[in-house]
Design an enzyme around this catalytic site. Sequence first.
Site, PDB file in Angstrom:
ATOM      1  N   LYS B  77       0.853  -1.202   0.000  1.00 15.02           N
ATOM      2  CA  LYS B  77       0.000   0.000   0.000  1.00 15.02           C
ATOM      3  C   LYS B  77       0.884   1.247   0.000  1.00 15.02           C
ATOM      4  O   LYS B  77       1.924   1.262   0.668  1.00 15.02           O
ATOM      5  CB  LYS B  77      -0.895  -0.029   1.238  1.00 15.02           C
ATOM      6  N   SER B 152      -9.690   1.446   2.803  1.00 15.19           N
ATOM      7  CA  SER B 152      -8.850   2.251   1.936  1.00 15.19           C
ATOM      8  C   SER B 152      -7.783   1.441   1.196  1.00 15.19           C
ATOM      9  O   SER B 152      -7.256   1.899   0.185  1.00 15.19           O
ATOM     10  CB  SER B 152      -8.166   3.331   2.758  1.00 15.19           C
ATOM     11  N   SER B 176      -9.776  -0.856   6.965  1.00 21.97           N
ATOM     12  CA  SER B 176      -9.179  -0.600   5.654  1.00 21.97           C
ATOM     13  C   SER B 176      -8.476  -1.813   5.018  1.00 21.97           C
ATOM     14  O   SER B 176      -8.164  -1.780   3.834  1.00 21.97           O
ATOM     15  CB  SER B 176      -8.188   0.563   5.743  1.00 21.97           C
TER      16      SER B 176
END
Lengths: 469, 482
Positions: B77, B152, B176
């Site tokens: 990420k 996310s 997330s």
Amino acid sequence: MTKIGLEIHCQLTKLESKLFCSCKANYREFEPNTNICPICMGIPGSLPLLNKSAVEKATLIAMALDCRTPDKIAFFRKNYFYPDLPKNFQITQLNAYGNTSIGWEGKISVGNVKIRIRRIQLEEDPGRLIYEGATEKTKLTLVDYNRAGTPLVEIVTEPDFETPHQVREFLNILSDLLENLNVSDPGLEGAMRADANVSIEGGSKVEIKNIGSFHDLEKAVHFEITRQQSLAERKIEIVQETRHWDDGRKITVSARTKEEEAEYRYHLEADIPWVRINDGTKNQLQIHMPESISSKKERYVSKYGITPQVADILSSDRYFSELFEKANNETNAKDIANMITTDIMGLLDTREKRDASKLKGDHITDLVEYIKSNKITRASAKLALDEVIKNGKRLSEIIEDLNLGHVSNEDVLSGIIAEVLDEEAKAVEDSKQNPDIVNFLVGKVMQKTRGKADPELTLLLLKKHLDID
Amino acid sequence: MNLGISALNYVNGIKNNEFTVEEFISESLDHIKQVDEKLHAFLRINDFAIKNAKEIDAKIKSNQNVGKCYGMPISIKDNICIEGSKTTCASKVLENFIAPHTSTVVSRLHSEDSIIIGKTNMDEFAMGLSTEFSAYGPSKNPWNNDFVPGGSSGGSGVSVAANECIASLGSDTGGSIRNPASFCSVVGLKPTYGLVSRYGLVSYSNSIEQIGPMTKTVEDSAFLLNIISGIDPNDNTTLDNKNQDYLSDIDAGIDGKKIGIVTEMANSDGLSTNVLDATNDSIKTFEKLGANCEHVSLQMVPYTVAAYYTITSTEAGSNLARYDNVRYGYELDSSGFEFNSYISQARSKLGPEVIRRMILGGFVPSAGHAGKYFSKALKVKSKLITEIKHVFEKFDFLISPTVPIQPFKFGEKINDPVSFMMVDFNTVTANLTGIPAISVPYKITNGLPIGIQIMANNLEEHSMLQAAYALEKTVDLPEVQI
């Protein structure tokens, strides 16, 4: 009644590293922005790593100031925007969930007055702003982050001072105490700063910030009291506000009123878990706590018979009291103390001179011993001290090198005396009327021998020559 | 070559000489080239992936020590730093930010010879649950490109689901990792707070967030957790993993275990019928596996979303305050600005959701309002922790649907922030209490995935993975068609 309270910030300059990273706590010798790392610059992804020694040193201060100390401490974020603050928040402490700051409810005596300590907390220093350029328009604000993250202890007093003089006295005592604890070097530029709050009977509290030195603080407090009194006399309301000390004009000027008080949005700093300070740690700190200045002074007086004035001067200075302890071999304590306070303090009156000095305790021990046993005169001792400080050689070597040994050989001395009597015919003549002239002649002999002549023998011989009993 | 294999099968494939690292990496890169224009899982691809692959192949060939990952491609990420490369947090504010340090998780993956294949898309600064708030455009759900992939860590979820890599690391502040895992039908694990180092993770709400694995199988999550967990001198909040081997006895089963079905999560107003059906079905499955299921009420749960947004906004307001464009950032002529207007100028590149939360974060902890909002949120958090402690005295696991709804369409919720927030309803409890939680793919209904969440007590990842593994073995899901 006039009430004055203080907020003192003191850097823990004796620590190796900053509060949350391994950059140097002593940032002073670095080029701007070279004593920095991702942590103290608040680079995304970095996390603060607590310097445990800072917690111990701060706890030591709290204990020395008779504070209550917590079982565990917590850190909080104080959020505000300022260009010298890399993260735009400062990691500090707050007693929001019980008492979790380094210490609280302490006290310290200033003469006959007891000053209460409200709170002590450990926090990070911000960076430094440097303003350059001549006019407002061309002015540049430069930021140096070398200082950012330096361990700082904030000491907040209750408003227990009544006069600017007490404030000054307190700061001197506190500064000596911090130096004595070996946690800080308050003499370093910017290592110890203080803000004050002042209120007079019936008026609101006014804070004064931005004060450069203790001397200015005393002046600022004095100014502020006068200002408030003159407002009161004219029946003008004294508003609660923060005022800045204008160093140029030597007055305080309004900075912001209560309504604009900054909003800090305090909350817990989750990146640093609560730190336990258990009884074992506290006991260890207590055991290794340096002897207090007052106890040192008392010991010097009662044990060694040093006069209270000399003991006071000696004990309140960490460097010289350490030198004394090292030089002291119990036999000549008083003479050693006197030599330090009368001769050495004058020779080593700046930090630079102390840092460069090669003088050790042994030197002083020897020197006092030599004077006592008449191997060297006091005048020569001064010359020898100069040399020791410069090169640190052993005393015997220096006496040899400089030929400082006593001239106590009667023949040699008689020769010199004969020369002096020859040169000072008038004095010799006068001595018949005034026998005290002999002291002037001793001085002349001393001059000729550069202070090495044995004073007693010289006097004896002179008297013999001049037929004085 | 099958790019859809698990991490463990990848390792076997290399060991059995079925393919070389270079072959696998190069085919993965080709695949990414083909599909990612559409899916947009990645913000950047590692230019050195082939070079790295060759180096690891050479090590394998010459019988040198090779790390456990044998060159497997893992995506990261884009809020997790790697030294010398960009970490943007999908924000324009960090568009040119090159990290000076490598996160501990990536260091550990590197030392086990994994190849970081690229950095994945996300909601800006991890604020959001659909990737619609990425400053670089959203990622698409591989099961149906009209739908959001969750967030996310949406890019991470997509990259694993679409076989662009073997596994991914995401971060989980309020769901997330688990939310996109559920929406993309992959496994996603949020570890106990402190089990995995946050060093190198760009903070959003640092009191509750964790980095965790997103994988194709439960075993793969255990495999990655073995590598990334444990004490780190660079993060004072890390905990000792006691050298736990999360893979060992992963097939121990859950016979006789006590499972609490969280009433407030398994039967909330916001729960969709499909999700409710899947949840009820999963309860039957757990019972078939020998577990005793029982409903349990966590009375604080209805307040958790409000508490979560209050706490995270407060911390975000603080953590993101550093983006003042003074020490790093983008070109901005600062001359002539008064300081405050300079700050607002510097912050004008932040996206709408970040700004929303910064404003909230400026308000809820402020003097005069903290008592009504921030302090109350902390109270909810602390009561919830007490409740959780209490229920784990009785239960081994708590379960719920990971997300109350299935993936939604782009734009469907973006103008309704409260309904957006409610999507986090089932996931924020694990963050507020610090406990571990995992999302396991359970069903595909109407062509869209549904995941089941298992939560366990602090540091009970090992047994939680056993439960997740048992559940996973009962399901047989279709392959995603890209």
